[in-house]
Structure formats: C-alpha cells, structure tokens
Design an enzyme around this catalytic site. Sequence first.
Site, mmCIF file in Angstrom:
data_model
loop_
_atom_site.group_PDB
_atom_site.id
_atom_site.type_symbol
_atom_site.label_atom_id
_atom_site.label_comp_id
_atom_site.label_asym_id
_atom_site.label_seq_id
_atom_site.Cartn_x
_atom_site.Cartn_y
_atom_site.Cartn_z
ATOM 1 N N LYS A 221 0.841 -1.202 0.000
ATOM 2 C CA LYS A 221 0.000 0.000 0.000
ATOM 3 C C LYS A 221 0.879 1.255 0.000
ATOM 4 C CE LYS A 221 -3.775 -2.537 2.129
ATOM 5 N NZ LYS A 221 -4.585 -2.887 3.299
ATOM 6 N N GLN B 241 -4.769 -1.820 9.643
ATOM 7 C CA GLN B 241 -4.680 -3.106 8.940
ATOM 8 C C GLN B 241 -5.313 -4.222 9.775
ATOM 9 O OE1 GLN B 241 -3.630 -3.500 5.804
ATOM 10 N NE2 GLN B 241 -3.948 -5.711 5.837
ATOM 11 N N ASP C 1 -11.026 2.941 4.503
ATOM 12 C CA ASP C 1 -11.440 1.545 4.327
ATOM 13 C C ASP C 1 -12.959 1.407 4.237
ATOM 14 O OD1 ASP C 1 -9.606 -0.488 4.044
ATOM 15 O OD2 ASP C 1 -9.014 -0.445 6.155
HETATM 16 N N1 GUN Z 1 -7.030 -6.944 5.678
HETATM 17 C C1 GUN Z 1 -7.377 -7.610 4.560
HETATM 18 N N2 GUN Z 1 -7.976 -6.764 3.684
HETATM 19 C C2 GUN Z 1 -8.001 -5.561 4.271
HETATM 20 C C3 GUN Z 1 -8.491 -4.288 3.852
HETATM 21 O O1 GUN Z 1 -9.029 -4.098 2.766
HETATM 22 N N3 GUN Z 1 -8.321 -3.276 4.758
HETATM 23 C C4 GUN Z 1 -7.746 -3.468 5.962
HETATM 24 N N4 GUN Z 1 -7.649 -2.428 6.776
HETATM 25 N N5 GUN Z 1 -7.278 -4.631 6.372
HETATM 26 C C5 GUN Z 1 -7.407 -5.668 5.534
#
Ligand code: GUN
Length: 351
Positions: free
Chosen positions: A54, A98, A121
């Site tokens: 990311k 995350q 998110d």
């Molecule tokens: N863990 C797996 N996919 C995601 C996501 O799209 N966002 C976040 N914050 N954690 C994740």
Amino acid sequence: MTATIIDGTAVAEKVRAEVAERVAKRVDSGKSAPLLATVLVGNDRASASYVRSKHKACAEVGIETRGYQLSETATQSEVERLVSELNEAPDVSGILVQLPLPAHLHEHDILDLVSAEKDVDGLHPMNIGLLAMKDREPFHTACTPLGCIRLLEEYGAQIAGSHAVVVGRSNLVGSPVAQLLRNMDATVTVCHTHTQDLAEICRTADILVMAAGVGEMIEGNMVKLDAYVIDVGINDVWVDHPADTLYVSAETGDNFVAHRADESEKGGRRKQGVLQLSTEKAWFKADDAPEISKEDKISLFRKARMAGDVNFESVKHVASHITPVPGGVGPMTIAYLLVNTVNAAEILDAC
Ligand code: GUN
C-alpha cells in the site's frame, strides 16, 4: 466462445493514472499532497507485506504515507490513543488500520474510533450506514467493492435492472458490494453459508459476485449463460505432487505440506512450511520443524495453488465476462485505496 477475461491489472493501472493526475493537480494548485497513515499491530507477515504494498502504491502516485507499527502486545488504549491522534492530525488525510488485529484487541471499538471522514477503508458504522440509506452517500466505501463495480462498468455490464447475486456478506466485501449494486438499480440477492439452493440462485444471476472464500466452489453449471462473473476469492487449493516432481514444480516462497517418510517414526511426519530453494537444504521454515534435506525421502508433497471462488476453466465457457485470479479484482483494491485517500484529502479541504 469463451468469456472475455476482465483485466484487473490494466484497469487498476488506469485508476492509478487518474489518481496521479488528481494528486499532481492538487499539488500544482498549492495544496498539500494527500497523506495516508497506516496502523499495523503485531507481527503478521502477510499484513506487513500488504501494508508495504500500500505504501509503495501511494508513493507511485504522489500520495505521502506514514506507517505506525505497534507491538503484538499493544494495549487497547495504546491503539485507541494513536487513532485519536491521527484523527486530530491536520496533515493526515486518511487512516487505515490493517486487519486482522491481534485477538486481544477489540476491533469494533478501534474501527468505530476512526473519524468517518478519514476512514478510507469504509468500515466505520456511519459510512456503512450511509451506504445502506436511500439518497444518502457515505464519505468512503470499502475499496474492493468499488473495484468490482469499476470492472463491471469498464467492461460494459448493464447493472440497472439486472439480477445481481452476491455470495458472501462480510463488512469488507459482500455487504458493501451488494449495497452498491442495489444503489445502481440492480435487484440484489445476497447468499451466505445458510442459503439453500445456492446453485439454483447463482444460475439466475446476470451478475455474479463471489466473495465466499471457498476455493473453486462455483462450476460452469452454476452460472447463467452470458453472465458477468466477478471473483473476489483468494484461496489456497492444494495439489498433490509425487515427491520426485518437487524440484521441477516448486518455486521459492511456495507454501506446502510434505509428508516425510521418516522410517524412525510410525507414519512419518507431516510438516508445513515455505520453500526456500535458494539454500538447497532448507525446505521448511516452520519454527519447530527440523530441516529436511534433498536426500530425505518425501512421500507426499502438496503445493498450494492460488485460486478464486470460481472454477475458472469451467466457468469461462458459460460466462460472457470473467475476472481471473490473480489479476482480476486483486489489483483494484489498492487502486481504490488511492482513490479514497485523494477523496479524503478533498473532504478535509472542505471542512
Ligand atoms: N485486511 C485484509 N484486507 C483488508 C483491507 O481491505 N483493509 C484493511 N484495513 N485490512 C485488511
């Protein structure tokens, strides 16, 4: 005729270019670059790798990042304090916590604390609630669902008036993608583990979105002729190989389970690990596993193959459009995180 393969990598590239242009325009006009703050708690290797990806994707389009890494033993109040600080920080446009968090932390309380305006998110209850309301708009919607809709649009799907079937109802994918499709005037059926006659329902779908997390559960005979099939699943499907194919079929980094024919132990021993071919000798990375060398007898070797929720080979003969795994929905998730982060910067400008 086989289905048109939806190229998520190419569409994601286009989305990234759009974001890069928006960021450049912001900066040219004297505004600050958007800034994404990520919060990673604990030592999960997969999560750490996602967060790195990311950050890299942000850098490529001119979005700044700030990574916060807390220890596996971080307390609820430590994480909450950090999120509160990031909410208040005027230079932080978006916040991403995350997931999954270590088990001792209360995920809901932490996600609820992220300001809805910075919730890139789309997981804050206010954003999920606004998405579910008629004539209302959330500040942000989860990235993967936005990516699914963009793929459908790019490849000419007629969403309004269609019957869309979504299999899966998670907060991250199934529920929001169903809401988005409904808001675009599709008639939506959401299926889940308790659904009876799943195959029958899937066969009525003009648009089938699979977010169930069950490897290759959808076969060609469960899909309507000329349907659009969007496969969000990323699963390990285990394939057995005779031991002597190990060195020709394996690659460094493959996950696998081997059954060692250890004559000193009844039944041998099963071990799981990650292949490290670079060292020739060390086949296993599991902490408690003794290394097994090339000379040991391996009676069974099972290698993981990445697969979606859809049996691609079977469904491609029935669908009109289909996303592959990998290379379909996957690249769209990070692309839409970038979109949400620029949106967050613009929302903050207006505050
Ligand atoms: N863990 C797996 N996919 C995601 C996501 O799209 N966002 C976040 N914050 N954690 C994740």
